[in-house]
Scaffold this active site. Structure first.
Site, PDB file in Angstrom:
ATOM      1  N   TYR A 153       0.833  -1.223   0.000  1.00 27.40           N
ATOM      2  CA  TYR A 153       0.000   0.000   0.000  1.00 27.40           C
ATOM      3  C   TYR A 153       0.856   1.256   0.000  1.00 27.40           C
ATOM      4  O   TYR A 153       0.465   2.259  -0.589  1.00 27.40           O
ATOM      5  CB  TYR A 153      -1.008  -0.021   1.165  1.00 27.40           C
ATOM      6  CG  TYR A 153      -2.259  -0.740   0.738  1.00 27.40           C
ATOM      7  CD1 TYR A 153      -3.255  -0.081   0.019  1.00 27.40           C
ATOM      8  CD2 TYR A 153      -2.418  -2.094   0.983  1.00 27.40           C
ATOM      9  CE1 TYR A 153      -4.375  -0.749  -0.439  1.00 27.40           C
ATOM     10  CE2 TYR A 153      -3.544  -2.773   0.541  1.00 27.40           C
ATOM     11  CZ  TYR A 153      -4.519  -2.091  -0.170  1.00 27.40           C
ATOM     12  OH  TYR A 153      -5.626  -2.750  -0.640  1.00 27.40           O
TER      13      TYR A 153
ATOM     14  N   GLN B 219     -15.495   4.002  -6.827  1.00 22.23           N
ATOM     15  CA  GLN B 219     -14.861   2.854  -6.156  1.00 22.23           C
ATOM     16  C   GLN B 219     -13.384   3.150  -5.941  1.00 22.23           C
ATOM     17  O   GLN B 219     -12.672   2.344  -5.357  1.00 22.23           O
ATOM     18  CB  GLN B 219     -15.004   1.599  -7.023  1.00 22.23           C
ATOM     19  CG  GLN B 219     -16.443   1.232  -7.298  1.00 22.23           C
ATOM     20  CD  GLN B 219     -16.555   0.243  -8.447  1.00 22.23           C
ATOM     21  OE1 GLN B 219     -16.337  -0.960  -8.270  1.00 22.23           O
ATOM     22  NE2 GLN B 219     -16.869   0.721  -9.627  1.00 22.23           N
TER      23      GLN B 219
ATOM     24  N   HIS C  50     -15.094   2.722  -1.415  1.00 22.50           N
ATOM     25  CA  HIS C  50     -14.010   1.807  -1.020  1.00 22.50           C
ATOM     26  C   HIS C  50     -12.916   2.483  -0.197  1.00 22.50           C
ATOM     27  O   HIS C  50     -11.811   1.965  -0.101  1.00 22.50           O
ATOM     28  CB  HIS C  50     -13.421   1.128  -2.271  1.00 22.50           C
ATOM     29  CG  HIS C  50     -14.371   0.175  -2.932  1.00 22.50           C
ATOM     30  ND1 HIS C  50     -14.144  -0.398  -4.164  1.00 22.50           N
ATOM     31  CD2 HIS C  50     -15.572  -0.315  -2.522  1.00 22.50           C
ATOM     32  CE1 HIS C  50     -15.164  -1.191  -4.487  1.00 22.50           C
ATOM     33  NE2 HIS C  50     -16.043  -1.148  -3.510  1.00 22.50           N
TER      34      HIS C  50
ATOM     35  N   THR D 281     -15.358   0.922 -15.086  1.00 25.54           N
ATOM     36  CA  THR D 281     -15.456  -0.156 -14.093  1.00 25.54           C
ATOM     37  C   THR D 281     -15.802  -1.467 -14.786  1.00 25.54           C
ATOM     38  O   THR D 281     -16.594  -1.492 -15.728  1.00 25.54           O
ATOM     39  CB  THR D 281     -16.484   0.161 -12.976  1.00 25.54           C
ATOM     40  OG1 THR D 281     -16.523  -0.943 -12.059  1.00 25.54           O
ATOM     41  CG2 THR D 281     -17.876   0.438 -13.504  1.00 25.54           C
ATOM     42  N   SER D 282     -15.203  -2.555 -14.276  1.00 22.69           N
ATOM     43  CA  SER D 282     -15.489  -3.872 -14.843  1.00 22.69           C
ATOM     44  C   SER D 282     -16.857  -4.381 -14.380  1.00 22.69           C
ATOM     45  O   SER D 282     -17.389  -5.319 -14.962  1.00 22.69           O
ATOM     46  CB  SER D 282     -14.400  -4.859 -14.419  1.00 22.69           C
ATOM     47  OG  SER D 282     -14.339  -4.902 -13.003  1.00 22.69           O
TER      48      SER D 282
HETATM   49  N1  APR Z   1     -11.143   4.803 -19.586  1.00 24.76           N
HETATM   50  C1  APR Z   1     -12.244   4.130 -19.172  1.00 24.76           C
HETATM   51  N2  APR Z   1     -12.227   2.854 -18.775  1.00 24.76           N
HETATM   52  C2  APR Z   1     -11.067   2.208 -18.811  1.00 24.76           C
HETATM   53  C3  APR Z   1      -9.869   2.826 -19.233  1.00 24.76           C
HETATM   54  C4  APR Z   1      -9.937   4.176 -19.625  1.00 24.76           C
HETATM   55  N3  APR Z   1      -8.857   4.849 -20.027  1.00 24.76           N
HETATM   56  N4  APR Z   1      -8.868   1.920 -19.143  1.00 24.76           N
HETATM   57  C5  APR Z   1      -9.414   0.792 -18.682  1.00 24.76           C
HETATM   58  N5  APR Z   1     -10.746   0.939 -18.486  1.00 24.76           N
HETATM   59  C6  APR Z   1     -11.721  -0.020 -17.967  1.00 24.76           C
HETATM   60  C7  APR Z   1     -11.382  -1.472 -18.169  1.00 24.76           C
HETATM   61  O1  APR Z   1     -11.811  -1.916 -19.450  1.00 24.76           O
HETATM   62  C8  APR Z   1     -12.144  -2.133 -17.040  1.00 24.76           C
HETATM   63  O2  APR Z   1     -13.463  -2.464 -17.439  1.00 24.76           O
HETATM   64  O3  APR Z   1     -11.753   0.168 -16.576  1.00 24.76           O
HETATM   65  C9  APR Z   1     -12.216  -1.043 -15.969  1.00 24.76           C
HETATM   66  C10 APR Z   1     -11.356  -1.309 -14.751  1.00 24.76           C
HETATM   67  O4  APR Z   1     -11.850  -2.427 -14.102  1.00 24.76           O
HETATM   68  P1  APR Z   1     -11.288  -2.917 -12.698  1.00 24.76           P
HETATM   69  O5  APR Z   1      -9.815  -2.945 -12.744  1.00 24.76           O
HETATM   70  O6  APR Z   1     -12.008  -4.179 -12.372  1.00 24.76           O
HETATM   71  O7  APR Z   1     -11.668  -1.728 -11.716  1.00 24.76           O
HETATM   72  P2  APR Z   1     -12.978  -1.508 -10.846  1.00 24.76           P
HETATM   73  O8  APR Z   1     -14.197  -1.909 -11.600  1.00 24.76           O
HETATM   74  O9  APR Z   1     -12.887  -0.124 -10.323  1.00 24.76           O
HETATM   75  O10 APR Z   1     -12.737  -2.525  -9.662  1.00 24.76           O
HETATM   76  C11 APR Z   1     -13.617  -2.514  -8.573  1.00 24.76           C
HETATM   77  O11 APR Z   1     -12.175  -3.948  -7.304  1.00 24.76           O
HETATM   78  O12 APR Z   1      -9.937  -3.847  -7.612  1.00 24.76           O
HETATM   79  C12 APR Z   1     -10.931  -3.794  -6.650  1.00 24.76           C
HETATM   80  O13 APR Z   1     -11.479  -2.493  -4.730  1.00 24.76           O
HETATM   81  C13 APR Z   1     -10.913  -2.427  -6.035  1.00 24.76           C
HETATM   82  O14 APR Z   1     -12.403  -0.555  -6.283  1.00 24.76           O
HETATM   83  C14 APR Z   1     -11.845  -1.673  -6.943  1.00 24.76           C
HETATM   84  C15 APR Z   1     -12.893  -2.718  -7.281  1.00 24.76           C
END
Ligand code: APR
Length: 256
Positions: free
Chosen positions: A70, A104, A122, A198-199
């Site tokens: 971290y 998040q 988060h 976000t995924s």
């Molecule tokens: N602009 C928009 N979206 C993007 C970009 C960009 N430049 N680059 C990547 N992405 C998309 C990816 O395609 C993916 O769908 O951002 C998403 C990131 O997904 P994750 O890494 O899963 O992030 P998130 O959804 O925020 O994860 C949720 O999980 O990792 C833990 O606690 C952490 O808050 C986080 C939570």
């Protein structure tokens, strides 16, 4: 890259909406140089899986390893600056009658960009708290005021002497109840929800678009890839948020 037509459709919906909710994830900060959890890690940390490090059990098993990881992420976040996507969202808030960002992300890049109404589901990586919340939940502590031996692990809680930890939500932990409640209200009240970077893999954050949609909101997604949210999106804008969001703002301006 999204067509001008789709961008204009999204802009028209936003311009005529009273309540706008925005759900953001790691993708919105990616163009600021903050890698997502699901990106491959480099250097010293390449052999670790972040999803194995971000748990209370991992911390109890090896507090120093998790704390050091971290610290590494904190340094990256501290150097990051808002990108055009964050700035466009702050501008949208200035123009819209009511806008709430539900993020998040554990950075404060939305706030640095000028957004005011931001809910952090988060936590906040810049803050630390007692692992046991010995003075109540959360027992936030200013680490900069504590002297400790970095080689021994995390700093001790000044109240109880046990470990401090980052004030973020780890896998398997509950989200802060007050923030989650405000996020649900914003989702239910929204005429439109923008879902950005976000995924949609991590609940309960990922359930907000479904909640908004169930109450009649339009869903506009911005993501270069498809996500778990894409199937319920009314409009999907393919591309990086730092490129797409300024174009949406520009298109809103044109017909204002
Ligand atoms: N602009 C928009 N979206 C993007 C970009 C960009 N430049 N680059 C990547 N992405 C998309 C990816 O395609 C993916 O769908 O951002 C998403 C990131 O997904 P994750 O890494 O899963 O992030 P998130 O959804 O925020 O994860 C949720 O999980 O990792 C833990 O606690 C952490 O808050 C986080 C939570």
């Amino acid at each position: 890259m999204s067509s001008d037509n789709l961008i204009q459709q999204a802009a028209d919906i936003l311009r005529t909406s009273k309540n706008i909710a925005v759900l953001t994830g790691a993708g919105v900060s990616k163009e600021s140089g903050v890698p997502t959890f699901r990106d491959a890690m480099d250097g010293l940390w390449a052999r670790f899986d972040p999803q194995q490090l971000a748990t209370p059990l991992a911390f109890l098993q090896d507090p120093k390893l998790v704390w050091d990881w971290y610290e590494y992420r904190r340094e990256m976040v501290a150097k990051a600056k808002p990108n055009p996507g964050h700035l466009a969202l702050a501008e949208l808030e200035r123009r819209a009658p009511s806008l709430t960002i539900i993020t998040q992300n554990v950075d404060d890049l939305h706030e640095q960009a000028g957004s005011k109404n931001v809910i952090h589901l988060h936590g906040n990586i810049a803050r630390s708290k007692c692992f046991y919340n010995c003075q109540g939940d959360p027992t936030v502590v200013d680490v900069s005021k504590i002297e400790y031996d970095k080689a021994q692990g995390p700093p001790p809680c000044p109240h109880c002497g046990r470990w401090l930890r980052p004030d973020v939500v780890w896998f398997g932990e509950m989200l802060p109840v007050d923030q989650l409640d405000v996020a649900k209200v914003a989702s239910i009240s929204a005429d439109v929800m923008l879902v950005i970077g976000t995924s949609g893999l991590v609940t309960p954050a990922a359930t907000m678009p479904e909640l908004a949609k169930s109450q009649g909101a339009k869903i506009i997604e911005v993501n270069p890839d498809d996500s778990m949210i894409t199937r319920i999106a009314d409009i999907k804008l393919d591309g990086a948020s730092g490129e797409i969001l300024p174009r949406v703002l520009e298109a809103m301006g044109k017909n204002a």
